[in-house]
Design a protein around this motif. Structure first.
Motif, short mmCIF file in Angstrom:
data_model
loop_
_atom_site.label_atom_id
_atom_site.label_comp_id
_atom_site.label_asym_id
_atom_site.label_seq_id
_atom_site.Cartn_x
_atom_site.Cartn_y
_atom_site.Cartn_z
N GLY A 163 0.76 -1.19 0.33
CA GLY A 163 -0.79 -0.33 -0.45
C GLY A 163 0.81 1.49 0.27
O GLY A 163 0.50 2.37 -0.27
N LEU A 164 2.04 1.13 0.37
CA LEU A 164 3.13 2.58 0.11
C LEU A 164 3.31 2.98 -1.17
O LEU A 164 3.74 1.68 -2.41
N ASP A 165 3.68 3.72 -1.60
CA ASP A 165 4.02 5.03 -2.64
C ASP A 165 5.65 3.85 -2.85
O ASP A 165 6.27 4.10 -1.62
N ILE A 166 5.89 4.60 -3.69
CA ILE A 166 7.19 4.27 -4.35
C ILE A 166 8.44 5.32 -3.68
O ILE A 166 8.95 4.72 -2.67
N GLU A 167 8.08 6.36 -3.24
CA GLU A 167 9.11 7.29 -2.13
C GLU A 167 8.60 6.72 -0.87
O GLU A 167 10.17 6.35 0.23
N ALA A 168 7.66 6.64 0.04
CA ALA A 168 7.10 5.94 0.91
C ALA A 168 8.07 4.23 1.58
O ALA A 168 8.34 3.73 2.50
N ARG A 169 8.06 3.95 0.25
CA ARG A 169 8.61 2.39 0.44
C ARG A 169 10.14 2.69 0.60
O ARG A 169 10.60 2.01 1.42
N HIS A 170 10.82 3.67 -0.09
CA HIS A 170 12.30 3.99 -0.22
C HIS A 170 12.19 4.40 0.84
O HIS A 170 13.76 4.24 1.44
N GLY A 171 11.96 5.33 1.21
CA GLY A 171 12.04 5.49 3.06
C GLY A 171 11.43 4.32 3.69
O GLY A 171 12.75 4.22 4.57
N LEU A 172 11.26 3.59 3.96
CA LEU A 172 10.90 2.74 4.84
C LEU A 172 12.15 1.28 4.21
O LEU A 172 12.53 0.68 5.88
N TRP A 173 12.64 1.67 3.08
CA TRP A 173 13.38 0.58 3.00
C TRP A 173 14.94 1.00 4.00
O TRP A 173 15.77 0.50 4.50
N LYS A 174 14.83 2.54 3.67
CA LYS A 174 16.10 3.35 4.16
C LYS A 174 15.82 3.25 5.65
O LYS A 174 17.45 2.55 6.19
N ALA A 175 15.00 3.04 6.52
CA ALA A 175 15.15 3.06 7.88
C ALA A 175 15.96 1.99 8.20
O ALA A 175 15.43 1.28 9.39
N ILE A 176 14.64 0.52 7.83
CA ILE A 176 15.38 -1.01 7.64
C ILE A 176 17.12 -0.72 7.79
O ILE A 176 17.02 -1.48 8.43
#
Length: 304
Positions: A163-176
């Motif tokens: 359900g995340l857009d590309i920008e939010a997905r990449h932000g979560l990847w960075k956090a992980i």
């Protein structure tokens, strides 16, 4: 990043779990090390959710063992050291995001600061919104913030970026990546194979409750010898798809994309039959190709 000497924080040993006559897991071994992102992959019904449920103590194995920090997953001392983000979450719709974070932080003796939770999950501008008024993607980001606010040493993420857009997905990847760099062990399930390819130190593939492959992304990819060939060519895809050694050929965005057993003979024939061919590119099969081959039903394997 995890190494061979990094401590094992979560483990399944010979874990079996049946639902009636249905085998959900059959003698599964799995280890999660400190600082490691482990991607647990498999088709729907493969046993991924059951494996996580055993490690969380939500279910008990019929045989074998599940451990967290060398303890039973039911032990409070173990449960206080984990964070969990499942596909479903019973979160009150009427509470504001700030209230949810502050409430969840109160359960832990040394929680992460509100500011850190907001930054990791990308919740700027959402703190005074009620949870029920958020979009599905925004709710997933709130769930991630709640999962990490207790400074977990093991983090379970079940399809975290749905359900995340590309920008939010990449932000979560960075956090992980940041959490893993700090020593947190992350168990990730995802249907986005590019996500596993981008994040995972180690991949475990399960199918019908059984382990079918494990290793680094590169090791899993090496299980597939196929090559992908792309080029700008006037040759019809239907013609190329009939060549020996070609599994698939199609036009994609004005380019001819080919999947073949070996690149060299196909490239030679392409150049011989289309001297004007340009923009030639040869790539190894990706994680998605390996996943499809590893989890293909036996009947299709025989017919292939």
């Amino acid at each position: 990043m995890a190494t061979a000497s990094s401590p094992v924080l979560a483990r399944l040993r010979g874990a079996r779990r049946h639902y009636g006559t249905t085998c959900a897991l059959e003698a599964l071994d799995l280890e999660l090390h400190a600082g490691q992102v482990l991607a647990l992959l498999g088709p729907n019904g493969a046993g991924k959710t059951t494996a996580i449920s055993l490690l969380l103590g939500l279910q008990t194995p019929d045989a074998g063992q599940a451990e967290l920090f060398g303890l039973s997953p039911h032990a409070l001392a173990a449960r206080r050291r984990i964070g969990v983000m499942l596909q479903t979450a019973g979160i009150p719709d009427t509470l504001k995001v700030r209230e949810l974070i502050e409430l969840t932080r109160s359960y832990y003796p040394q929680p992460r600061s509100v500011a850190d939770c907001v930054a990791l999950a990308g919740l700027e501008g959402l703190m005074e919104r009620r949870y029920g008024q958020l979009s599905g993607g925004q709710q997933r980001r709130v769930q991630f913030a709640l999962a990490v606010c207790g400074r977990p040493q093991v983090l379970f993420l079940d399809e975290p970026t749905t359900g995340l857009d590309i920008e939010a997905r990449h932000g979560l990847w960075k956090a992980i990546r940041e959490l893993a760099a700090q020593g947190c062990a992350v168990l990730l399930t995802t249907h986005y194979l590019e996500e596993a390819e981008a994040l995972a130190d180690r991949v475990v593939v399960v199918n019908q409750g059984r382990l079918v492959a494990q290793g680094s992304v590169a090791q899993i990819r090496s299980r597939v010898s196929q090559r992908r060939i792309g080029c700008a060519s006037s040759l019809p895809a239907a013609t190329v798809s009939a060549w020996p050694g070609v599994h698939d050929a199609r036009q994609v965005g004005g380019r001819l994309e080919i999947v073949a057993d070996s690149a060299e003979p196909i490239v030679r024939r392409l150049l011989a039959e289309d001297p004007a061919l340009s923009e030639l590119e040869v790539r190894r099969a990706g994680l998605a190709d390996a996943f499809i081959q590893l989890t293909r039903p036996p009947a299709l394997e025989e017919a292939a």
